[in-house]
Design a protein around this motif. Sequence first.
Motif, PDB file in Angstrom:
ATOM      1  N   ALA A  50      20.707 -54.283  78.165  1.00  0.00           N
ATOM      2  CA  ALA A  50      19.655 -54.884  78.985  1.00  0.00           C
ATOM      3  C   ALA A  50      18.387 -54.849  78.146  1.00  0.00           C
ATOM      4  CB  ALA A  50      19.484 -54.128  80.296  1.00  0.00           C
ATOM      5  N   GLY A  51      18.067 -55.947  77.495  1.00  0.00           N
ATOM      6  CA  GLY A  51      16.937 -55.952  76.568  1.00  0.00           C
ATOM      7  C   GLY A  51      17.225 -55.018  75.418  1.00  0.00           C
ATOM      8  N   ASP A  52      16.304 -54.088  75.136  1.00  0.00           N
ATOM      9  CA  ASP A  52      16.504 -53.144  74.033  1.00  0.00           C
ATOM     10  C   ASP A  52      17.125 -51.828  74.494  1.00  0.00           C
ATOM     11  OD1 ASP A  52      14.328 -52.102  75.351  1.00  0.00           O
ATOM     12  OD2 ASP A  52      13.026 -52.003  73.593  1.00  0.00           O
ATOM     13  N   VAL A  53      17.617 -51.796  75.742  1.00  0.00           N
ATOM     14  CA  VAL A  53      18.255 -50.601  76.297  1.00  0.00           C
ATOM     15  C   VAL A  53      19.758 -50.846  76.406  1.00  0.00           C
ATOM     16  CG1 VAL A  53      18.454 -49.128  78.350  1.00  0.00           C
ATOM     17  CG2 VAL A  53      16.203 -49.917  77.582  1.00  0.00           C
ATOM     18  N   SER A  54      20.548 -49.847  75.992  1.00  0.00           N
ATOM     19  CA  SER A  54      21.993 -49.928  76.180  1.00  0.00           C
ATOM     20  C   SER A  54      22.475 -48.692  76.922  1.00  0.00           C
ATOM     21  CB  SER A  54      22.724 -50.095  74.850  1.00  0.00           C
ATOM     22  OG  SER A  54      22.480 -49.004  74.000  1.00  0.00           O
ATOM     23  N   VAL A  55      23.468 -48.905  77.779  1.00  0.00           N
ATOM     24  CA  VAL A  55      24.095 -47.835  78.549  1.00  0.00           C
ATOM     25  C   VAL A  55      25.552 -47.804  78.103  1.00  0.00           C
ATOM     26  CG1 VAL A  55      24.626 -46.975  80.844  1.00  0.00           C
ATOM     27  CG2 VAL A  55      22.549 -48.329  80.474  1.00  0.00           C
ATOM     28  N   VAL A  56      26.021 -46.641  77.625  1.00  0.00           N
ATOM     29  CA  VAL A  56      27.368 -46.525  77.077  1.00  0.00           C
ATOM     30  C   VAL A  56      28.178 -45.547  77.927  1.00  0.00           C
ATOM     31  CG1 VAL A  56      28.727 -45.966  75.031  1.00  0.00           C
ATOM     32  CG2 VAL A  56      26.446 -46.944  74.763  1.00  0.00           C
ATOM     33  N   VAL A  57      29.403 -45.965  78.299  1.00  0.00           N
ATOM     34  CA  VAL A  57      30.282 -45.120  79.114  1.00  0.00           C
ATOM     35  C   VAL A  57      31.727 -45.317  78.663  1.00  0.00           C
ATOM     36  CG1 VAL A  57      28.739 -45.336  81.101  1.00  0.00           C
ATOM     37  CG2 VAL A  57      30.678 -46.855  80.914  1.00  0.00           C
ATOM     38  N   GLY A  59      34.124 -44.481  81.353  1.00  0.00           N
ATOM     39  CA  GLY A  59      34.624 -44.760  82.696  1.00  0.00           C
ATOM     40  C   GLY A  59      33.727 -44.092  83.715  1.00  0.00           C
ATOM     41  N   THR A  60      33.085 -44.863  84.555  1.00  0.00           N
ATOM     42  CA  THR A  60      32.146 -44.324  85.536  1.00  0.00           C
ATOM     43  C   THR A  60      31.712 -45.436  86.477  1.00  0.00           C
ATOM     44  OG1 THR A  60      30.166 -42.959  85.753  1.00  0.00           O
ATOM     45  CG2 THR A  60      30.055 -44.712  84.148  1.00  0.00           C
ATOM     46  N   SER A  61      30.876 -45.104  87.432  1.00  0.00           N
ATOM     47  CA  SER A  61      30.271 -46.092  88.332  1.00  0.00           C
ATOM     48  C   SER A  61      28.766 -45.964  88.222  1.00  0.00           C
ATOM     49  CB  SER A  61      30.689 -45.828  89.782  1.00  0.00           C
ATOM     50  OG  SER A  61      32.077 -45.927  89.929  1.00  0.00           O
ATOM     51  N   PHE A  62      28.099 -47.079  87.928  1.00  0.00           N
ATOM     52  CA  PHE A  62      26.654 -47.036  87.733  1.00  0.00           C
ATOM     53  C   PHE A  62      26.050 -48.413  87.929  1.00  0.00           C
ATOM     54  CE2 PHE A  62      28.444 -48.288  83.766  1.00  0.00           C
ATOM     55  CZ  PHE A  62      27.526 -49.110  83.146  1.00  0.00           C
ATOM     56  N   GLY A  63      24.737 -48.431  88.150  1.00  0.00           N
ATOM     57  CA  GLY A  63      24.015 -49.681  88.304  1.00  0.00           C
ATOM     58  C   GLY A  63      22.943 -49.808  87.239  1.00  0.00           C
ATOM     59  N   VAL A  64      22.657 -51.050  86.859  1.00  0.00           N
ATOM     60  CA  VAL A  64      21.589 -51.351  85.904  1.00  0.00           C
ATOM     61  C   VAL A  64      20.766 -52.487  86.476  1.00  0.00           C
ATOM     62  CG1 VAL A  64      21.018 -52.073  83.558  1.00  0.00           C
ATOM     63  CG2 VAL A  64      23.048 -50.665  83.946  1.00  0.00           C
ATOM     64  N   GLY A  65      19.451 -52.305  86.459  1.00  0.00           N
ATOM     65  CA  GLY A  65      18.538 -53.348  86.903  1.00  0.00           C
ATOM     66  C   GLY A  65      17.566 -53.683  85.792  1.00  0.00           C
ATOM     67  N   GLY A  78      30.449 -39.975  87.362  1.00  0.00           N
ATOM     68  CA  GLY A  78      30.697 -39.935  85.925  1.00  0.00           C
ATOM     69  C   GLY A  78      29.420 -39.660  85.166  1.00  0.00           C
ATOM     70  N   SER A  79      29.387 -40.089  83.914  1.00  0.00           N
ATOM     71  CA  SER A  79      28.204 -39.872  83.088  1.00  0.00           C
ATOM     72  C   SER A  79      27.979 -41.070  82.180  1.00  0.00           C
ATOM     73  CB  SER A  79      28.339 -38.594  82.253  1.00  0.00           C
ATOM     74  OG  SER A  79      29.418 -38.717  81.361  1.00  0.00           O
ATOM     75  N   VAL A  80      26.743 -41.223  81.751  1.00  0.00           N
ATOM     76  CA  VAL A  80      26.369 -42.323  80.860  1.00  0.00           C
ATOM     77  C   VAL A  80      25.449 -41.795  79.768  1.00  0.00           C
ATOM     78  CG1 VAL A  80      26.527 -44.035  82.718  1.00  0.00           C
ATOM     79  CG2 VAL A  80      24.314 -43.047  82.151  1.00  0.00           C
ATOM     80  N   GLU A  81      25.362 -42.540  78.699  1.00  0.00           N
ATOM     81  CA  GLU A  81      24.394 -42.285  77.638  1.00  0.00           C
ATOM     82  C   GLU A  81      23.467 -43.492  77.596  1.00  0.00           C
ATOM     83  OE1 GLU A  81      24.371 -40.914  72.992  1.00  0.00           O
ATOM     84  OE2 GLU A  81      25.962 -42.270  73.632  1.00  0.00           O
ATOM     85  N   VAL A  82      22.155 -43.260  77.669  1.00  0.00           N
ATOM     86  CA  VAL A  82      21.176 -44.348  77.660  1.00  0.00           C
ATOM     87  C   VAL A  82      20.451 -44.317  76.329  1.00  0.00           C
ATOM     88  CG1 VAL A  82      19.163 -45.336  78.801  1.00  0.00           C
ATOM     89  CG2 VAL A  82      20.909 -44.178  80.167  1.00  0.00           C
ATOM     90  N   LEU A  83      20.435 -45.473  75.641  1.00  0.00           N
ATOM     91  CA  LEU A  83      19.794 -45.597  74.337  1.00  0.00           C
ATOM     92  C   LEU A  83      18.773 -46.723  74.367  1.00  0.00           C
ATOM     93  CD1 LEU A  83      23.303 -45.688  73.064  1.00  0.00           C
ATOM     94  CD2 LEU A  83      21.802 -44.051  71.991  1.00  0.00           C
TER      95      LEU A  83
END
Length: 92
Positions: A50-57, A59-65, A78-83
């Motif tokens: 999403a633009g210059d942000v990436s979310v890496v997983v 297996g999980t459930s998550f939302g991005v706006g 679950g868990s995510v890594e946000v970069l």
Amino acid sequence: VLPDGSIVDLDAGSAISVEYGAGDRRVALLAGQAFFRVMHDTQRPFSVLAGDVSVVVTGTSFGVGKTPTTVDVAVQSGSVEVLRNGKRLSQG
């Protein structure tokens, strides 16, 4: 439903593009908001850009706006890594 069985729900006015390769699964959030229920696959991480942000997983459930000025990430399970620009902002 995405090619690997992951599910994405898009809000009105939202748009994504999808690219799956042998070693990864990538979705670009072009506009709006999306909620993802990702099929677990440790061999092929799932990334949402999403633009210059990436979310890496794996297996999980998550939302991005995404708005013109912000990107919000909300994890349901679950868990995510946000970069941002390749640098880790958070993990959990």
